[in-house]
Design an enzyme around this catalytic site. Sequence first.
Site, PDB file in Angstrom:
ATOM      1  N   CYS A 124      82.970  24.621  64.218  1.00  0.00           N
ATOM      2  CA  CYS A 124      83.312  23.852  63.023  1.00  0.00           C
ATOM      3  C   CYS A 124      83.571  24.852  61.901  1.00  0.00           C
ATOM      4  O   CYS A 124      83.223  26.022  62.031  1.00  0.00           O
ATOM      5  CB  CYS A 124      82.158  22.918  62.651  1.00  0.00           C
ATOM      6  SG  CYS A 124      82.600  21.699  61.400  1.00  0.00           S
ATOM      7  N   CYS A 126      82.825  24.106  58.362  1.00  0.00           N
ATOM      8  CA  CYS A 126      82.205  23.843  57.051  1.00  0.00           C
ATOM      9  C   CYS A 126      81.330  24.985  56.536  1.00  0.00           C
ATOM     10  O   CYS A 126      81.224  25.191  55.330  1.00  0.00           O
ATOM     11  CB  CYS A 126      81.453  22.523  57.064  1.00  0.00           C
ATOM     12  SG  CYS A 126      80.181  22.418  58.325  1.00  0.00           S
ATOM     13  N   CYS A 134      85.330  20.679  56.873  1.00  0.00           N
ATOM     14  CA  CYS A 134      85.277  21.129  58.266  1.00  0.00           C
ATOM     15  C   CYS A 134      86.614  21.605  58.826  1.00  0.00           C
ATOM     16  O   CYS A 134      86.781  21.689  60.051  1.00  0.00           O
ATOM     17  CB  CYS A 134      84.680  20.027  59.133  1.00  0.00           C
ATOM     18  SG  CYS A 134      83.010  19.586  58.607  1.00  0.00           S
ATOM     19  N   LYS A 204      79.601  11.313  65.867  1.00  0.00           N
ATOM     20  CA  LYS A 204      78.921  11.935  64.738  1.00  0.00           C
ATOM     21  C   LYS A 204      79.202  11.102  63.504  1.00  0.00           C
ATOM     22  O   LYS A 204      80.353  10.987  63.076  1.00  0.00           O
ATOM     23  CB  LYS A 204      79.432  13.371  64.558  1.00  0.00           C
ATOM     24  CG  LYS A 204      78.793  14.090  63.374  1.00  0.00           C
ATOM     25  CD  LYS A 204      79.234  15.540  63.330  1.00  0.00           C
ATOM     26  CE  LYS A 204      78.648  16.254  62.133  1.00  0.00           C
ATOM     27  NZ  LYS A 204      79.111  17.644  62.056  1.00  0.00           N
ATOM     28  N   ARG A 214      72.754  21.029  55.110  1.00  0.00           N
ATOM     29  CA  ARG A 214      73.808  21.587  54.245  1.00  0.00           C
ATOM     30  C   ARG A 214      73.233  22.602  53.267  1.00  0.00           C
ATOM     31  O   ARG A 214      73.920  23.534  52.873  1.00  0.00           O
ATOM     32  CB  ARG A 214      74.569  20.458  53.554  1.00  0.00           C
ATOM     33  CG  ARG A 214      75.356  19.658  54.589  1.00  0.00           C
ATOM     34  CD  ARG A 214      76.146  18.528  53.993  1.00  0.00           C
ATOM     35  NE  ARG A 214      76.716  17.721  55.079  1.00  0.00           N
ATOM     36  CZ  ARG A 214      77.292  16.546  54.907  1.00  0.00           C
ATOM     37  NH1 ARG A 214      77.413  16.045  53.696  1.00  0.00           N
ATOM     38  NH2 ARG A 214      77.769  15.896  55.940  1.00  0.00           N
ATOM     39  N   ARG A 226      82.659  13.645  53.744  1.00  0.00           N
ATOM     40  CA  ARG A 226      83.245  13.815  55.080  1.00  0.00           C
ATOM     41  C   ARG A 226      83.655  12.479  55.707  1.00  0.00           C
ATOM     42  O   ARG A 226      83.803  12.370  56.913  1.00  0.00           O
ATOM     43  CB  ARG A 226      82.237  14.504  56.007  1.00  0.00           C
ATOM     44  CG  ARG A 226      81.696  15.843  55.511  1.00  0.00           C
ATOM     45  CD  ARG A 226      81.298  16.736  56.669  1.00  0.00           C
ATOM     46  NE  ARG A 226      80.365  17.780  56.336  1.00  0.00           N
ATOM     47  CZ  ARG A 226      80.628  18.846  55.585  1.00  0.00           C
ATOM     48  NH1 ARG A 226      81.828  18.975  55.031  1.00  0.00           N
ATOM     49  NH2 ARG A 226      79.700  19.763  55.365  1.00  0.00           N
ATOM     50  N   GLU A 243      85.149   6.728  71.060  1.00  0.00           N
ATOM     51  CA  GLU A 243      85.077   8.176  70.798  1.00  0.00           C
ATOM     52  C   GLU A 243      84.635   8.929  72.057  1.00  0.00           C
ATOM     53  O   GLU A 243      85.173   9.988  72.387  1.00  0.00           O
ATOM     54  CB  GLU A 243      84.091   8.466  69.653  1.00  0.00           C
ATOM     55  CG  GLU A 243      84.561   8.017  68.271  1.00  0.00           C
ATOM     56  CD  GLU A 243      85.555   8.991  67.633  1.00  0.00           C
ATOM     57  OE1 GLU A 243      85.913   9.999  68.267  1.00  0.00           O
ATOM     58  OE2 GLU A 243      85.972   8.724  66.488  1.00  0.00           O
ATOM     59  N   LYS A 258      74.837  11.740  67.240  1.00  0.00           N
ATOM     60  CA  LYS A 258      74.173  12.373  66.105  1.00  0.00           C
ATOM     61  C   LYS A 258      74.362  11.536  64.864  1.00  0.00           C
ATOM     62  O   LYS A 258      75.496  11.106  64.632  1.00  0.00           O
ATOM     63  CB  LYS A 258      74.823  13.742  65.918  1.00  0.00           C
ATOM     64  CG  LYS A 258      74.343  14.545  64.756  1.00  0.00           C
ATOM     65  CD  LYS A 258      75.128  15.815  64.645  1.00  0.00           C
ATOM     66  CE  LYS A 258      74.790  16.460  63.324  1.00  0.00           C
ATOM     67  NZ  LYS A 258      75.761  17.391  62.898  1.00  0.00           N
ATOM     68  N   SER A 285      68.498  17.435  60.612  1.00  0.00           N
ATOM     69  CA  SER A 285      67.665  18.015  59.555  1.00  0.00           C
ATOM     70  C   SER A 285      66.906  16.980  58.739  1.00  0.00           C
ATOM     71  O   SER A 285      65.725  17.166  58.434  1.00  0.00           O
ATOM     72  CB  SER A 285      68.532  18.879  58.643  1.00  0.00           C
ATOM     73  OG  SER A 285      69.589  18.119  58.074  1.00  0.00           O
TER      74      SER A 285
HETATM   75  C1  PBG Z   1      78.772  20.754  61.081  1.00  0.00           C
HETATM   76  C2  PBG Z   1      77.408  20.326  61.394  1.00  0.00           C
HETATM   77  C3  PBG Z   1      76.526  19.621  60.574  1.00  0.00           C
HETATM   78  C4  PBG Z   1      75.349  19.467  61.301  1.00  0.00           C
HETATM   79  C5  PBG Z   1      75.528  20.077  62.526  1.00  0.00           C
HETATM   80  N1  PBG Z   1      76.811  20.588  62.580  1.00  0.00           N
HETATM   81  C6  PBG Z   1      76.624  19.200  59.166  1.00  0.00           C
HETATM   82  C7  PBG Z   1      77.633  18.273  58.659  1.00  0.00           C
HETATM   83  O1  PBG Z   1      78.374  17.629  59.380  1.00  0.00           O
HETATM   84  O2  PBG Z   1      77.687  18.217  57.425  1.00  0.00           O
HETATM   85  C8  PBG Z   1      74.124  18.771  60.793  1.00  0.00           C
HETATM   86  C9  PBG Z   1      72.858  19.043  61.528  1.00  0.00           C
HETATM   87  C10 PBG Z   1      71.629  18.627  60.822  1.00  0.00           C
HETATM   88  O3  PBG Z   1      71.636  17.880  59.822  1.00  0.00           O
HETATM   89  O4  PBG Z   1      70.562  19.063  61.280  1.00  0.00           O
HETATM   90  N2  PBG Z   1      79.000  22.103  61.341  1.00  0.00           N
END
Ligand code: PBG
Length: 333
Positions: A124, A126, A134, A204, A214, A226, A243, A258, A285
């Site tokens: 990705c 970002c 992204c 996602k 983030r 996003r 998807e 996710k 997270s």
């Molecule tokens: C994008 C990505 C994200 C997460 C994993 N890969 C962040 C987003 O989409 O903003 C989030 C993982 C988490 O919150 O633990 N590279």
Amino acid sequence: MTNISFPTTRMRRLRYNPVLRNLVRENFFSPDRLILPLFVRTGVGIRQPIPSMPDQFQLSLDEFVKEVEEAVSLGLGGLILFGIPEKKDAIGSDAMNDNGIIAQAVRAAKSIAKGRLLIISDVCFCEYTEHGHCGVLCENSYGQQDVDNDATLENLVRQVIVQARAGVDMVAPSGMIDGMVGRIRHGLDAEGFNHIPIMSYSVKYASAFYGPFREAAESSPKAGNRRSYQMDPAASAYQALREIQLDINEGADIIMIKPALAYLDIIKLAKEHFNGIPIATYNVSGEYSMIKAAAEKGWLDENAIVWESLTAMSRAGASIILTYWAKNIAKLF
Ligand code: PBG
């Protein structure tokens, strides 16, 4: 209910003692099913705490390799790596550079892991772009900034080839860019990397649960959000099935859903519709921070809550779990 089965049937009979309860259990997870996310940055001797994620750190390479060693000794299934580059730019060049942070991290990790644990790279942009989106930016028909789908596909292939050359064991595209799995598969195959599996972030959602990540990855969008690429939590649950089907058609080897806890219904739905492809889920997270915060206040028993949460994910149908608790859980085994 016309059939009164009590006292013939007593559900408590199989709960009579722990050995019986274990005998009839069906939902397990073990360290080798867990993947630990790690944040790698440039520099030396850095183990920078992430304020919103207690016990998680941004690591420089020398500190990062210690984590790889520990993960191997704990028997984890894998590590998923996120790079925080020295310099960000409009397209995320660092991610497409053989000496960029992620390429360095993959090489370092591989030289230690030697196949005993999987080194997985998030695919990705970002974390690498100065705008925090992204992919490559464009303007939509309202004059607003958006991510250019097809231009981003080109760069995703460049990114993934760099990771493959560095020796990555598996790639995990997370940008929700249409066509990403197919293009990445094709790109890898064309360069002789047809053995590298793709674990796609197929489903996602545009989720507020990514907030602490983030901060950890320094990847918040500077403007906008996003929602034009990640999924709408209020969309039909069945959109998730479309998807997943698309990703499978394009060559995904493992599908991911996710976040995890607020989307157990989606994991279950996926499990009911797709047999024969492993399902992973990302215990993100925000899910981590909520429990950590409550545990710090003494309001929850952290280990018990984590065990129960991961059990729920596995019961819903996820056999692979990405979690910031991977090491803690492995230590309990
Ligand atoms: C994008 C990505 C994200 C997460 C994993 N890969 C962040 C987003 O989409 O903003 C989030 C993982 C988490 O919150 O633990 N590279």
